[in-house]
Design an enzyme around this catalytic site. Sequence first.
Site, PDB file in Angstrom:
ATOM      1  N   CYS A  41      31.295  58.208  18.322  1.00  0.00           N
ATOM      2  CA  CYS A  41      31.458  57.691  16.535  1.00  0.00           C
ATOM      3  C   CYS A  41      32.685  58.796  16.627  1.00  0.00           C
ATOM      4  CB  CYS A  41      30.789  57.567  15.855  1.00  0.00           C
ATOM      5  SG  CYS A  41      31.552  57.755  14.101  1.00  0.00           S
ATOM      6  N   CYS A  46      34.471  55.709  16.731  1.00  0.00           N
ATOM      7  CA  CYS A  46      35.272  55.432  15.744  1.00  0.00           C
ATOM      8  C   CYS A  46      36.204  56.141  14.645  1.00  0.00           C
ATOM      9  CB  CYS A  46      33.927  55.047  14.959  1.00  0.00           C
ATOM     10  SG  CYS A  46      32.008  56.104  14.795  1.00  0.00           S
ATOM     11  N   LYS A  49      39.472  56.649  16.660  1.00  0.00           N
ATOM     12  CA  LYS A  49      39.969  55.161  16.344  1.00  0.00           C
ATOM     13  C   LYS A  49      40.543  54.974  15.030  1.00  0.00           C
ATOM     14  CE  LYS A  49      37.356  52.266  15.850  1.00  0.00           C
ATOM     15  NZ  LYS A  49      36.257  50.925  16.494  1.00  0.00           N
ATOM     16  N   TYR A 176      35.407  43.754  19.096  1.00  0.00           N
ATOM     17  CA  TYR A 176      35.519  43.796  18.419  1.00  0.00           C
ATOM     18  C   TYR A 176      36.505  45.579  19.475  1.00  0.00           C
ATOM     19  CZ  TYR A 176      32.547  48.083  18.427  1.00  0.00           C
ATOM     20  OH  TYR A 176      31.352  49.120  18.503  1.00  0.00           O
ATOM     21  N   GLU A 180      40.348  45.650  18.029  1.00  0.00           N
ATOM     22  CA  GLU A 180      41.799  47.009  17.651  1.00  0.00           C
ATOM     23  C   GLU A 180      42.403  47.561  18.357  1.00  0.00           C
ATOM     24  OE1 GLU A 180      37.129  47.858  14.308  1.00  0.00           O
ATOM     25  OE2 GLU A 180      37.119  48.545  17.241  1.00  0.00           O
ATOM     26  N   HIS A 435      41.665  42.231 -12.460  1.00  0.00           N
ATOM     27  CA  HIS A 435      42.930  42.239 -12.050  1.00  0.00           C
ATOM     28  C   HIS A 435      44.391  42.974 -12.209  1.00  0.00           C
ATOM     29  CE1 HIS A 435      46.140  38.581 -11.315  1.00  0.00           C
ATOM     30  NE2 HIS A 435      46.531  39.337 -12.920  1.00  0.00           N
ATOM     31  N   GLU A 440      39.350  39.809  -6.655  1.00  0.00           N
ATOM     32  CA  GLU A 440      38.615  39.355  -7.611  1.00  0.00           C
ATOM     33  C   GLU A 440      38.529  38.467  -6.997  1.00  0.00           C
ATOM     34  OE1 GLU A 440      41.803  38.630 -11.074  1.00  0.00           O
ATOM     35  OE2 GLU A 440      43.466  39.567  -9.451  1.00  0.00           O
TER      36      GLU A 440
END
Length: 446
Positions: A41, A46, A49, A176, A180, A435, A440
């Site tokens: 990682c 990760c 990356k 993935y 990616e 908002h 939302e």
Amino acid sequence: MADFDLIVIGAGSGGVRAARIAAGHGAKVAIAEEHKVGGTCVIRGCVPKKLLVYGAHFAEDLEDAAMFGWDVPTKRFDWPVLRDNVLAEVSRLEAAYTETLTNHQVEIFHERAEMTGPTEVTLASGKKLSAGKILIATGARPLMPEVEGIEHAISSNEVFHLERMPKRIVIAGGGYIANEFAGIFHQFGAHVTLVNRSDTLLRGYDQQLVDRLLQISIRKGIDYKFNTTFERIERRDDGSLKLVMKGSDDIEADEVLFAVGRRPNVEALGCAAAGVEVGDKGEIKVDDDNRTSAASVFAVGDVTDRVQLTPVAIREGQAFADTFFGNIPCKVDYGCIPSAVFSHPPLAGVGMTEGQARNKLGSIKVYTSDFRAMKNVLAGRNERSLYKLVVDATSDEIVGIHMIGPDAPEILQAAAIAVKARLKKADFAATVALHPTMAEELVLMR
């Protein structure tokens, strides 16, 4: 008397967490790592990356800036600058992880370790260490298929060290990692072709979101070749590659990246000597307490091939240390694990997909919001986000949340708590919207 209470083999996310927590509980702990502290990682996964993902996003942000009044007269990307800055950050993190272990009085051996018995480890230097318990946390590595000329290809490990940005890159895989890097290289200006041996992308994610990502990616110019495999890879005199394909025309490229899966690191680990059973895929078999077939040997993380995600390895390491050194019995709950694909745009999901819910629950309700983010509207970017709530029609419980769009993973982390807590659609509807935000939409679906 054993030399240590615990010896951890592998200083990745799971191993470091287990070592630190066990030491915090008063155990005498050693950890052996043949490469760098931090594991996949931090060093080659990760973290670097995600830094590339951030860098890639500037390509579109700079284009969009003009509509927001910013004059950016020139736009030039310098790959070596980003590469070297990312590698420098990786080195900083490695030092931080090392400092964390040292501060907890964990003894670090920077060399390979092999089990030579259920309570004994032999280091590459020949030194033997004994312990009451051994924890295997050696992770996994990219799987490179048996293709003629595979030595000319790279894996995700080598991406972060490329000398130059390729003009044409072919990425093999449908998961993935492949998707990616397809987005990253495309934003950096390379022509990207994604080759997949089947017609399925991102297995396990909601199909409607995957279809949306595919549509957006094709519109951006990424090429896809499905039901296609590699026959051989040839290096030409000019350094370019000729990819001889089965299922499509041959392809010319500057680099070919394989992201077709990962294999647990168990070779020369001494599993047989320690009495540790290994499965058909090379994974170390463990029970709910992370114990192997040898009573004194445990394993966590990708080497067990349960769920190959960093946060899961960390949870497993923590549970192991708390259970056996802190007298706090703990098991990892593998339900409702959120996950994300840091593609362009990113997608994220937690809980059951629509298909899974229909198969398991039968009666469900699906709520969707299909919209253009405010930023994209002003920028003139025709890229639509899609949010989806999957609800058990009988109980009104939200059993799945899935989304694709800007910042989807950041939004989903908080939303995942709702699925874990088994909140109902009525709870979402009763919550006042914040908002103007994209998030939302989660409480406005009717």
